[in-house]
Design an enzyme around this catalytic site. Sequence first.
Site, PDB file in Angstrom:
ATOM      1  N   ASP A 192       4.104   0.981  13.694  1.00  0.00           N
ATOM      2  CA  ASP A 192       3.314  -0.262  13.795  1.00  0.00           C
ATOM      3  C   ASP A 192       4.041  -1.422  14.455  1.00  0.00           C
ATOM      4  OD1 ASP A 192       1.172   0.982  12.570  1.00  0.00           O
ATOM      5  OD2 ASP A 192       1.674   0.225  10.584  1.00  0.00           O
ATOM      6  N   ASP A 212       0.801  -1.226   0.000  1.00  0.00           N
ATOM      7  CA  ASP A 212       0.000   0.000   0.000  1.00  0.00           C
ATOM      8  C   ASP A 212       0.832   1.275   0.000  1.00  0.00           C
ATOM      9  OD1 ASP A 212       0.957  -0.272   2.559  1.00  0.00           O
ATOM     10  OD2 ASP A 212      -0.984  -0.113   3.557  1.00  0.00           O
TER      11      ASP A 212
END
Length: 737
Positions: free
Chosen positions: A438, A66
Site C-alpha cells: 500500500d 484491522d
Amino acid sequence: MGRSMSLGMFAVLTMLVAPVPAMAQASLPYRSTPYHWTNVTVGAGGYAPGIVFSPAERGLAYLRSDMGGAYRWDSAAARWVPLQDGNVVSSYMGIESIAPDPRDPAVVTMAAGMGANAPAAILRSTDRGATWVVTKVPFAMGGNEAGRGLGERLAVDPNRTSTLFFGSRHDGLWRSDDAGAHWAKVAGFPVAGLGKPAPRSTHGGVSFVLFDPSSGKAGAGSQRIWAGVADPGAVHLYRSDDGGATWAPVAGPGPEMLAVKAAVAADGIVYVGYATGIGQGDALDGAVWRFSPDGKGQAITPPDHREGGILGVAVSGATVAISTLDRYKLGDTLWLSRDGGAHWDDLGPRSRRDVSATPFLLHEGKGADFGHWITGLAIDPFDAGHIAYTTGATVYVTGASGAAVVDWAPWVRGIEQTAIITLTSPIGGAHLISGFGDIAGFVHDDFAVSPQPSFANPYLSNTNTLDYAGRKPSMIVRSGSLYANRPRDASLGRSEDGGRSWVPVKLPAMGSPPARADLNGEAAISVSADGGTMLVGTPEPMRTRDGGKTWLRVEGLPGSTRATADKVDPARFYAVDDAHVLGSRDGGAHFVPLPGRGLPTDLSAARIRNREQQSTLVASPFAAGELWLKLGAQLWRSTDGGASFALVSGALQVELFGLGKGAGRTPSLYAVGTMDGLRAVWRSDDLGKHWARINDDAHQWGQRFRVISGDPRVAGRVYLGTDGRGLFYGDPTGERK
C-alpha cells in the site's frame, strides 16, 4: 449457533502471561538469546477502523486496527502503546470493536477476530491492556473484512459495567452479564442473523449497540438500548426500553439506508449515520438522523452532502461530528455541529495538514489530502475542541476544531500498522531498504525517523521484490504492482543511488498481437553483482546490459521464473525449477541444469507461487558460489555454485530465512520456523547445527511474519517484517544458555 444458549462450554479463559522465566529455559531443548526489538519508524501507515476516548479518564484513548492489533494512548509518555505484541493468535490482531469501561479507566474490552472462518474471542483487561483474559466465542467476527469501520459493536452498560452487549456480523445480538466471561444470544432481538457468509463475502450484521446512560441508575443497569442493523431489510434501527428483553423498530430513512454508525449523548439523544453500503466501495450515499429517547427521528443530514456514506459519528454534549466514506468525486470530509445537528460546518475546505513527522503520506507525489476510509471519529469527552479521525493510512488530530483554520497533524507516535512484503540489507549504503504493501517502500537511513518517500518513477503501491548488486550496492532494482484502478506504465524500476531516485525499466512488447508482459507486477527483476545486467522473469525471460535500452532473450530459463544473481561473481545467475537448480556463467545469457548433488529429485516445493513470496534461493553476499535453498521446510547450502548441496536446517522446520554477518565468511542464519512444537524466530551461528530462539513470549506480534533477513555488516542484527505490526529490527542483548 443460531439458538440462545449459555456459553459455559465454549468459554475458554487464557491469560497472556509474561515470558518464560530464565530458570525454566534450562529444561528446554533449545537455547534462548535475549534480543531487544524495536519498530523501524514509519508512523501508522495502515487502516485503523476505529478510535475511542475513555469517558472515565482524561487523556486516555484506544485505537483498533484491522490486522495489527490495538493501541492505547499513554498521555504521560506521549505515545501510543501496542497492546497485543504478546499475542500468538493471528486472527486476534484484527480488532472488530473496542470498548473502554465507562467507569473504571483500568478496564477495557475488545472483540477480536480477523474473518468469518477465523478464531474469534472477547478480550478483557483490568490493567489498561498490559495483560488480557481471552474468552473464545462461537460467533464469528470480521476485523479485516468489509464493514470493519462499523460500530462500535461492543458496548458496556455505564450503569452496570458487568453487562456487555455485542452485535455480531452473522449471528444476531449477544449479551454477557459477567464482564464478558460468558455469552448468550439475545433471543428477543428481531434479527437473528444471516449465518456464515459465502466465501469472500461478509455481512454487516448488528452494526452498533448503544446504552442510554440517562435511562438507568448505577448498579441497576440501563433500560434503553439501541442497536443498528447493516444487512438488507425493511428496518435498520431497534430500541429496547426494558434492558434488552424486548425490542421495537424505529423508523428512519428509506430501506436502502443501512444503519452503520452511531453515538449517544449524555441526555439520551442518539445520532445515527446511514449508508447504502457497509464500506470501501459501496457506500455511495448516506444520511444522518437524530433520535430522541422516545424514538422520534429527524433527518439532520448536512444540506451540502452529495456523495458517500456517513461512517463516522461522534458526540460530546451538543457538539456532533460526522465524516464521510467513499466520497470519491468531492473527497471525504468532516462536518461539525455545535447545536446538535441543526447547523453544520464543513471542516474540509478550511483544514490544513502538517505531515512533516510522517512524510510518507506524500508518497504518491501529491499534497496530503483530508484522507480516505474515514470511519474512526472521536471527540474528546473532556475537551470538545479535541477531535481525532482515522484514515486508510494514518490518524489525524486537532486540538482546535473551532479555529478559523483547523490544523491537523498525524497522531501516530508508537503506531506501526503496516504490512511488509519484502526487504533487503545491502553491503553498502543504507542498512535497510524495505518493500511495503500500500505505501510502496523506503530507504531507512534512521530507524527512529519516518522516511522520506522515494519509491517513485514508477510509483507502485506494492513493492514485491528488491535486489541489489553485490559489488555495487548503490544499484538497486525493484518490481511492484499498483492498485487495479490506477494507470501504469512500468512495474519495474532501477536506482543507481541506493534507492533514493529511480528510473522506470520497460520491456518491449512481444508476442502476437504484441503486448507488454511486464506491466502486471508478476515479473521479478534481479541484477548482477557488478550492476551491469538486469534479468526479468517475464513469460519469455529477458535481460539487458544497457539499462533497458535493448533486450535479449534468456536461453534455458523457464518462463516466469525468478532468477537469483550471485552477489560476488557478476557472470553468475541461478534459478530453480521443479527438477533442477539452474545456473548461468555468462551473465544470464544461458541457463543449464547444475549437478545439485545431495538434493532430492523433486524440487517443486521450492517453486515461487506468488509475486509477494520470498525467494527460496538466496546467494550469500560473502562468497561467490554460495547458495542457500529452501525446499519445503528444509534448508540446503551449496559452496560450489550449485554442484552439490548439504542439508543445514537441522531440527528446525523453516518457513522464512535470511543471512547476516557471522564469524568470518560463515554467515549467521535467521529464520522463522518451528522446532519441538514452538513456532518462533531463530538464529544459528554454526550453519544450522544449533538454533537459538531470539524472540520471546512478549514479542510475538500475532505470529504474522512475512520476511526476515540479517544485516551483512552488523553481527547479530536481524530485520523482521510482519503482516500488520510493521517492520522491526532486533539486536542481541546478551547470551543465555
